[in-house]
Write an enzyme that holds these catalytic residues in place. Structure first.
Site, mmCIF file in Angstrom:
data_model
loop_
_atom_site.group_PDB
_atom_site.id
_atom_site.type_symbol
_atom_site.label_atom_id
_atom_site.label_comp_id
_atom_site.label_asym_id
_atom_site.label_seq_id
_atom_site.Cartn_x
_atom_site.Cartn_y
_atom_site.Cartn_z
ATOM 1 N N TYR A 50 22.810 -0.180 3.556
ATOM 2 C CA TYR A 50 21.570 0.572 3.626
ATOM 3 C C TYR A 50 21.565 1.686 4.669
ATOM 4 C CZ TYR A 50 19.642 -3.151 0.704
ATOM 5 O OH TYR A 50 19.415 -4.034 -0.315
ATOM 6 N N LYS A 105 4.830 -1.918 0.712
ATOM 7 C CA LYS A 105 3.658 -1.163 0.289
ATOM 8 C C LYS A 105 3.569 -1.204 -1.234
ATOM 9 C CE LYS A 105 4.563 2.155 4.020
ATOM 10 N NZ LYS A 105 4.933 3.568 4.317
ATOM 11 N N GLY A 144 2.390 3.588 7.294
ATOM 12 C CA GLY A 144 2.422 4.938 7.827
ATOM 13 C C GLY A 144 3.593 5.742 7.313
ATOM 14 N N LYS A 199 -0.017 6.011 -2.746
ATOM 15 C CA LYS A 199 0.803 7.194 -2.457
ATOM 16 C C LYS A 199 2.140 7.129 -3.187
ATOM 17 C CE LYS A 199 3.835 5.173 0.520
ATOM 18 N NZ LYS A 199 5.301 5.343 0.693
ATOM 19 N N ARG A 263 12.104 7.826 -2.557
ATOM 20 C CA ARG A 263 12.627 7.290 -3.819
ATOM 21 C C ARG A 263 11.637 7.514 -4.964
ATOM 22 N NH1 ARG A 263 14.158 3.250 -0.103
ATOM 23 N NH2 ARG A 263 12.416 1.907 -0.660
#
Length: 341
Positions: A50, A105, A144, A199, A263
């Site tokens: 990653y 999220k 955030g 979002k 992404r």
């Protein structure tokens, strides 16, 4: 403070690195489910899958012991799984009286076999999952505008620690606030989580816009009207309007909708280029939460009578009901209305 970060993906690794850099001498442990991945991290001193360019701090402990064993010794657990893993992780943590916050999220995917009229008929936000499976725990969300790579590189980043529990909010600030991480507290966990979920869906729309070369005017319009959609849904779910002007609303939306590391934005760009949804997802190699959250966002909006035309178009595009340019035409073909409606 003894901090356990559960999940050794990009964001979990980056946040563990950030906690190690905080002024307080925290004892930070990064827990990985995959023992082979952990062994490679110990050998190379990096998370090669990653964050291959970022060496792990020497003081960061690595563990593949059972999550329960690690949680029992922790003062704070930060869950860094994808949204799909949050329920199971919270169930494992439920027996231990340790404060828990999560980084994921989005909305949980609708569970298979859910009755259209039952409690599982739509996916839940993180705090709603926690209320079902671990109601006795102090829980919160850390959100955030933040790309994991930049946090791992020690670049300036601002986050929001959201929880109805004041002690947990303060613990998150103490755990992470440092030279490169600034952490603000917010008790509106509903608003923070809605912002973080919606979002991602809107970023697919702006990626589509950019992929079709529709211009900066169109991108600005999508972001602005998308923020209005996000706020409408949040208010209907009990959030405060001012939350959406903050880091987890406008801030995260701008980053995810415009940043090349996003992404979800990349999914929209790939769809605009003619790729199938499966091809787009496979090419990323990582989870794009907006793909899985979009349907739930729209479903919950419909149940609440909230109008979300951009999100509706994203779902139609993901489901193959419309082509990219048709989705844009549908949005532009809507009748005129007042801006504040």
């Amino acid at each position: 403070m003894r901090i356990l970060v559960a999940g050794a993906g990009a964001w979990g690794t980056a946040l563990a690195m950030g906690a190690c850099a905080a002024p307080a001498a925290h004892h930070v442990t990064l827990w990985a489910r995959d023992a082979a991945q952990l062994a490679e991290m110990r050998r190379s001193g990096r998370n090669a899958r990653y964050l291959p360019d970022n060496p792990l701090p020497a003081r960061l402990a690595l563990s593949a012991d059972t999550l329960a064993e690690q949680a029992r010794a922790a003062d704070l657990v930060i869950v860094a799984t994808p949204m799909a893993g949050l329920r199971e992780t919270l169930q494992q943590l439920a027996p231990w009286p340790v404060p828990v916050a999560w980084l994921c999220k989005g909305f949980e995917r609708v569970r298979d076999g859910a009755d259209a009229g039952g409690s599982a008929a739509f996916g839940l936000l993180g705090h709603e999952i926690a209320a079902q499976v671990a109601p006795q725990l102090a829980v919160g969300a850390l959100s955030g505008p933040s790309f994991a790579r930049e946090v791992a590189e020690g670049r300036p980043t601002a986050l929001v620690a959201a929880s109805p529990n004041a002690e947990l909010r303060q613990a998150l600030v103490e755990a992470l606030h440092g030279p490169a991480l600034r952490v603000y507290a917010n008790d509106d966990i509903v608003g923070v989580e809605v912002g973080g979920a919606v979002k991602n869906v809107l970023a697919i729309a702006t990626g589509l816009c950019d992929g079709l070369n529709l211009g900066l005017n169109a991108r600005a319009a999508l972001i602005t009207r998308g923020l209005a959609e996000m706020t409408r849904l949040g208010l209907a779910l009990g959030a405060r309007a001012d939350t959406f002007m903050g880091l987890s609303g406008l801030g995260d939306l701008v980053l995810t909708a415009t940043g090349d590391l996003s992404r979800n934005r990349q999914v929209g760009q790939l769809l605009a280029a003619g790729h199938t949804l499966q091809q787009a997802v496979d090419s990323l190699g990582h989870v794009a939460e907006g793909v899985y959250s979009a349907r739930t966002v729209v479903q919950r909006a419909r149940l609440l009578g909230v109008e979300m035309p951009i999100s509706e178009c994203v779902v139609a595009l993901l489901d193959g009901q419309v082509q990219a340019r048709d989705a844009v035409a549908a949005l532009m073909g809507r009748g005129p209305k007042g801006e504040t409606h």
